[in-house]
Motif scaffolding. Structure first.
Motif, PDB file in Angstrom:
ATOM      1  N   GLN A 174       0.818  -1.224   0.000  1.00 60.40           N
ATOM      2  CA  GLN A 174       0.000   0.000   0.000  1.00 60.40           C
ATOM      3  C   GLN A 174       0.856   1.280   0.000  1.00 60.40           C
ATOM      4  N   GLU A 175       2.153   1.120  -0.006  1.00 64.37           N
ATOM      5  CA  GLU A 175       3.044   2.284  -0.065  1.00 64.37           C
ATOM      6  C   GLU A 175       3.343   2.593  -1.517  1.00 64.37           C
ATOM      7  N   TYR A 176       3.162   3.827  -1.914  1.00 66.43           N
ATOM      8  CA  TYR A 176       3.403   4.153  -3.320  1.00 66.43           C
ATOM      9  C   TYR A 176       3.721   5.630  -3.475  1.00 66.43           C
ATOM     10  N   LYS A 177       4.437   5.918  -4.540  1.00 57.40           N
ATOM     11  CA  LYS A 177       4.675   7.317  -4.892  1.00 57.40           C
ATOM     12  C   LYS A 177       5.122   7.391  -6.339  1.00 57.40           C
ATOM     13  N   ALA A 178       4.548   8.328  -7.068  1.00 64.83           N
ATOM     14  CA  ALA A 178       5.039   8.646  -8.411  1.00 64.83           C
ATOM     15  C   ALA A 178       5.325  10.135  -8.453  1.00 64.83           C
ATOM     16  N   ALA A 179       6.448  10.493  -9.039  1.00 60.47           N
ATOM     17  CA  ALA A 179       6.767  11.904  -9.294  1.00 60.47           C
ATOM     18  C   ALA A 179       7.443  11.960 -10.657  1.00 60.47           C
ATOM     19  N   LEU A 180       6.690  12.429 -11.644  1.00 59.34           N
ATOM     20  CA  LEU A 180       7.222  12.466 -13.006  1.00 59.34           C
ATOM     21  C   LEU A 180       7.384  13.910 -13.475  1.00 59.34           C
ATOM     22  N   TYR A 181       8.409  14.114 -14.291  1.00 60.97           N
ATOM     23  CA  TYR A 181       8.741  15.440 -14.808  1.00 60.97           C
ATOM     24  C   TYR A 181       8.846  15.338 -16.323  1.00 60.97           C
ATOM     25  N   LEU A 182       8.291  16.309 -17.004  1.00 60.76           N
ATOM     26  CA  LEU A 182       8.498  16.424 -18.451  1.00 60.76           C
ATOM     27  C   LEU A 182       9.573  17.486 -18.660  1.00 60.76           C
ATOM     28  N   VAL A 183      10.674  17.082 -19.273  1.00 60.19           N
ATOM     29  CA  VAL A 183      11.811  17.991 -19.445  1.00 60.19           C
ATOM     30  C   VAL A 183      12.084  18.201 -20.928  1.00 60.19           C
ATOM     31  N   GLU A 184      12.183  19.454 -21.311  1.00 60.34           N
ATOM     32  CA  GLU A 184      12.488  19.762 -22.704  1.00 60.34           C
ATOM     33  C   GLU A 184      13.599  20.811 -22.766  1.00 60.34           C
ATOM     34  N   LYS A 185      14.107  21.022 -23.971  1.00 54.76           N
ATOM     35  CA  LYS A 185      15.233  21.937 -24.131  1.00 54.76           C
ATOM     36  C   LYS A 185      14.805  23.402 -24.099  1.00 54.76           C
ATOM     37  N   ASN A 186      13.594  23.669 -24.580  1.00 48.51           N
ATOM     38  CA  ASN A 186      13.133  25.056 -24.623  1.00 48.51           C
ATOM     39  C   ASN A 186      12.119  25.329 -23.520  1.00 48.51           C
ATOM     40  N   PRO A 187      12.168  26.525 -22.937  1.00 47.79           N
ATOM     41  CA  PRO A 187      11.199  26.842 -21.885  1.00 47.79           C
ATOM     42  C   PRO A 187       9.794  27.027 -22.470  1.00 47.79           C
ATOM     43  N   ALA A 188       8.790  26.925 -21.620  1.00 47.30           N
ATOM     44  CA  ALA A 188       7.406  27.188 -22.031  1.00 47.30           C
ATOM     45  C   ALA A 188       6.787  28.053 -20.941  1.00 47.30           C
ATOM     46  N   ASP A 189       5.537  28.471 -21.169  1.00 43.35           N
ATOM     47  CA  ASP A 189       4.846  29.257 -20.144  1.00 43.35           C
ATOM     48  C   ASP A 189       4.881  28.496 -18.821  1.00 43.35           C
ATOM     49  N   SER A 190       5.255  29.142 -17.789  1.00 47.25           N
ATOM     50  CA  SER A 190       5.299  28.607 -16.419  1.00 47.25           C
ATOM     51  C   SER A 190       6.217  27.390 -16.255  1.00 47.25           C
ATOM     52  N   SER A 191       7.163  27.184 -17.179  1.00 45.23           N
ATOM     53  CA  SER A 191       8.140  26.116 -16.946  1.00 45.23           C
ATOM     54  C   SER A 191       9.185  26.590 -15.938  1.00 45.23           C
ATOM     55  N   LYS A 192       9.880  25.615 -15.351  1.00 42.85           N
ATOM     56  CA  LYS A 192      10.907  25.939 -14.355  1.00 42.85           C
ATOM     57  C   LYS A 192      12.239  25.384 -14.834  1.00 42.85           C
ATOM     58  N   PRO A 193      13.335  26.019 -14.455  1.00 40.46           N
ATOM     59  CA  PRO A 193      14.639  25.450 -14.820  1.00 40.46           C
ATOM     60  C   PRO A 193      14.771  24.026 -14.268  1.00 40.46           C
ATOM     61  N   PHE A 194      15.383  23.165 -15.071  1.00 43.23           N
ATOM     62  CA  PHE A 194      15.579  21.760 -14.670  1.00 43.23           C
ATOM     63  C   PHE A 194      16.798  21.697 -13.742  1.00 43.23           C
ATOM     64  N   SER A 195      16.564  22.093 -12.485  1.00 41.82           N
ATOM     65  CA  SER A 195      17.653  22.107 -11.501  1.00 41.82           C
ATOM     66  C   SER A 195      17.358  21.092 -10.413  1.00 41.82           C
ATOM     67  N   ILE A 196      18.398  20.668  -9.715  1.00 40.98           N
ATOM     68  CA  ILE A 196      18.224  19.694  -8.632  1.00 40.98           C
ATOM     69  C   ILE A 196      17.274  20.258  -7.568  1.00 40.98           C
ATOM     70  N   LYS A 197      17.408  21.560  -7.299  1.00 38.77           N
ATOM     71  CA  LYS A 197      16.551  22.197  -6.305  1.00 38.77           C
ATOM     72  C   LYS A 197      15.081  22.110  -6.722  1.00 38.77           C
ATOM     73  N   ASN A 198      14.799  22.433  -7.988  1.00 39.74           N
ATOM     74  CA  ASN A 198      13.404  22.373  -8.458  1.00 39.74           C
ATOM     75  C   ASN A 198      12.884  20.938  -8.513  1.00 39.74           C
ATOM     76  N   ILE A 199      13.745  20.014  -8.909  1.00 40.78           N
ATOM     77  CA  ILE A 199      13.316  18.610  -8.950  1.00 40.78           C
ATOM     78  C   ILE A 199      12.915  18.168  -7.539  1.00 40.78           C
ATOM     79  N   ASN A 200      13.764  18.482  -6.581  1.00 42.54           N
ATOM     80  CA  ASN A 200      13.471  18.061  -5.205  1.00 42.54           C
ATOM     81  C   ASN A 200      12.254  18.765  -4.634  1.00 42.54           C
TER      82      ASN A 200
END
Lengths: 206, 374
Positions: A174-200
């Motif tokens: 019963q323990e579960y967790k998903a955390a998925l990120y879509l990462v692309e080369k170009n920024p989009a509206d409200s995208s965030k830099p792909f940094s370790i801080k933001n990932i965490n």
């Protein structure tokens, strides 16, 4: 080096809650995992009969990818080989391994055995979206954002991929967790830099 | 940024030998580890596989057979190198499909057992044994895990994040794994016959292997990892691509990364599991990549399918082929049984080889290719 790429979107599913970017889409249904996953499937609603035959790890990862990509990803702008996945978890496919092990005492089932590999969830997401690029499944005791960032950045910076879904999908009982990120080369509206801080910080959303 | 990645040392630990040289000498004599096994703990029926004998591996207290195989393989490879595992520039990479899953067969199912089975527990035990400082990287990506370990190591070295990578893989055959492949009707009732007309399935095998990579120029002149790539079929979770297009993509991308053309590839070490679908898909992919005339072997007839170790064992044996100018045959192969012809080596022969291609594929629709060269 990491800041050159961008988190276009994210999806976190944990403790009965489905988060997309900064919003809660479904909140604490209180159901057990199998019922919860089905309720998420029905909520959107998603029409994909293959969902029903998946194990819980694949269901969780697949649902998270559906929520992640919905309205956020223009897959037509990429070739199938330009999109890939880098995923990790703690418990590999042990949740389903135990179910297969119990079933095999009577008669071994190929439909359960095929899910005794953690990378099958990657295969399910690839089949759904026709993604054919680089991918990898890694086992980590704790989510290692630095490692994931390094792998994904290598693939994007060397033009091996143009878009990458990365993150964590883990299920045990019963323990579960998903955390998925879509990462692309170009920024989009409200995208965030792909940094370790933001990932965490997204990983710790809930 | 494209640092050369050199092969510093290696080890193959299998039922037919404890070192790479021991293994290669056995293969030159056409000795195979695959035989009819009577092991009630694994299957009530006899089956063909390449397995260690009871007592082959002296297991230290607190370790499992899986971990001991990794340790013994890594120890031999390290001994033949000047690489220091305790150096912060050295990373350990471990590849396995099922690791300690056999504990489900023998131990009580508790929360502690779940932690004991976790691959990160095994990786920690192995890392602590040698004093590796960095947290090991663990790859579990079905049957391409071994080749992916090499590719992952190559990339981490090319970015300069580490100078040395110790890439090790192992899998142990238990009733869990055997019953699963049996349920897929993927096992041959005889010694397997890759690419042959009468092929009817694979044999499983146990083994471990280690390859040590380094960008340190003191190893210049050694064989290099030149390029590698991974792709997904996006077709079926348990059946390979119908076209071979995706494996072909990985092959083509590896060639490009290596800066080589098809003419530069002197032989191919195929995945060649001897299942009807795998070998057919591989033959199609090799044709799509215009490599159909290049001599090719499958070593599955010697080792069986060693799962997470397969890509490593077969790469290392092929590196030895490159060094010795000796192409090994494909045991079990007599007559082509794939719809697009490939140049399967049926007999051992001398070759002048500079570069080779290693391919592998697995459940989940995964494919990988890696190229080594002088």
């Amino acid at each position: 080096m990491l800041a050159e790429n961008h988190i276009i979107g994210s999806c976190v599913i944990e403790r009965g809650t489905v988060f997309k970017d900064d919003s809660v889409l479904i909140e604490n249904t209180g159901a057990d995992l199998a019922e919860f996953l089905l309720s998420v499937y029905q909520h959107f609603p998603l029409n994909y009969p293959k969902f029903y035959k998946m194990d819980n790890l694949s269901k969780l990862g697949w649902l998270a990818s559906e929520v992640l990509l919905k309205d956020s990803f223009q897959k037509d702008q990429y070739q199938p080989e330009e999109v890939g996945l880098v995923l990790a978890n703690r418990n590999s496919s042990l949740d389903n391994d135990i179910k297969y092990f119990e079933s095999a005492k009577d008669i071994a089932s190929p439909s359960l055995f095929v899910y005794t590999l953690p990378n099958i969830v990657i295969g399910e997401i690839c089949i759904r979206n026709n993604f054919k690029g680089e991918h990898g499944f890694y086992i980590q005791d704790q989510f290692d954002a630095g490692f994931i960032a390094g792998q994904v950045s290598y693939l994007l910076d060397n033009d091996i991929l143009k878009a990458c879904i990365c993150g964590w999908v883990d299920v045990l009982d019963q323990e579960y967790k998903a955390a998925l990120y879509l990462v692309e080369k170009n920024p989009a509206d409200s995208s965030k830099p792909f940094s370790i801080k933001n990932i965490n910080s997204i990983f710790e959303t809930i | 940024m494209k640092n050369d990645v050199f092969v510093v040392a290696d080890n193959v630990l299998s039922p037919i030998g404890k070192t790479t040289i021991e293994n290669f000498d056995q293969l030159k004599k056409n000795i195979s580890g695959v035989k009819k096994q009577h092991k009630p703990a694994i299957s009530p029926r006899p089956f063909f596989a390449s397995l260690f004998n009871e007592g082959d591996t002296n297991i230290e207290p607190g370790k499992t057979k899986f971990e001991q195989l990794l340790i013994n393989s890594i120890a031999d490879a390290l001994q033949n190198s000047s690489i220091d595992p305790t150096d912060k520039n050295t990373i350990l990479i471990i590849s396995s499909t099922k690791g300690n899953i056999s504990l489900l067969d023998t131990e009580e199912h508790t929360a502690d057992l779940q932690k004991r089975i976790a691959l990160s527990t095994s990786a920690r035990i192995v890392a602590e044994h040698f004093g590796f400082i960095n947290t090991p990287i663990i790859i579990s990506n079905a049957c391409i895990s071994g080749v992916m370990g090499i590719i992952t190591g190559m990339r981490l070295l090319r970015t300069g994040q580490y100078e040395n990578a110790v890439v090790a893989g192992a899998d142990v055959i238990s009733s869990f794994i055997l019953s699963g492949f049996e349920s897929f009707q993927a096992l041959s009732p005889q010694a397997c016959r890759p690419f042959d007309k009468s092929r009817d399935g694979l044999n499983l095998g146990e083994g471990a292997a280690t390859i040590i990579l380094s960008t340190n120029e003191m190893h210049a002149g050694n064989i290099k990892v030149l390029g590698g790539s991974v792709s997904n079929d996006a077709n079926h979770i348990s059946g390979p691509s119908r076209t071979g297009q995706e494996l072909s993509f990985a092959i083509d991308h590896s060639l490009k990364e290596a800066g080589l053309s098809t003419d530069d590839i002197d032989f191919i070490s195929a995945h060649g599991t001897a299942t009807p679908y795998n070998d057919e898909m591989e033959a199609k992919a090799i044709n799509l990549s215009q490599l159909q005339s290049v001599p090719l072997n499958s070593l599955k007839g010697y080792y069986g399918h060693t799962l997470g170790a397969a890509g490593l064992i077969e790469s290392i044996i092929s590196i030895q082929s490159l060094k010795d100018g000796l192409l090994l045959p494909t045991p079990g192969y007599k007559e082509s049984g794939v719809t697009q012809s490939v140049n399967v080596a049926a007999d051992i022969k001398s070759i002048q080889a500079k570069n080779f291609l290693k391919t592998s594929s697995g459940f989940g629709g995964c494919n990988a290719a890696v190229i080594f060269g002088k």
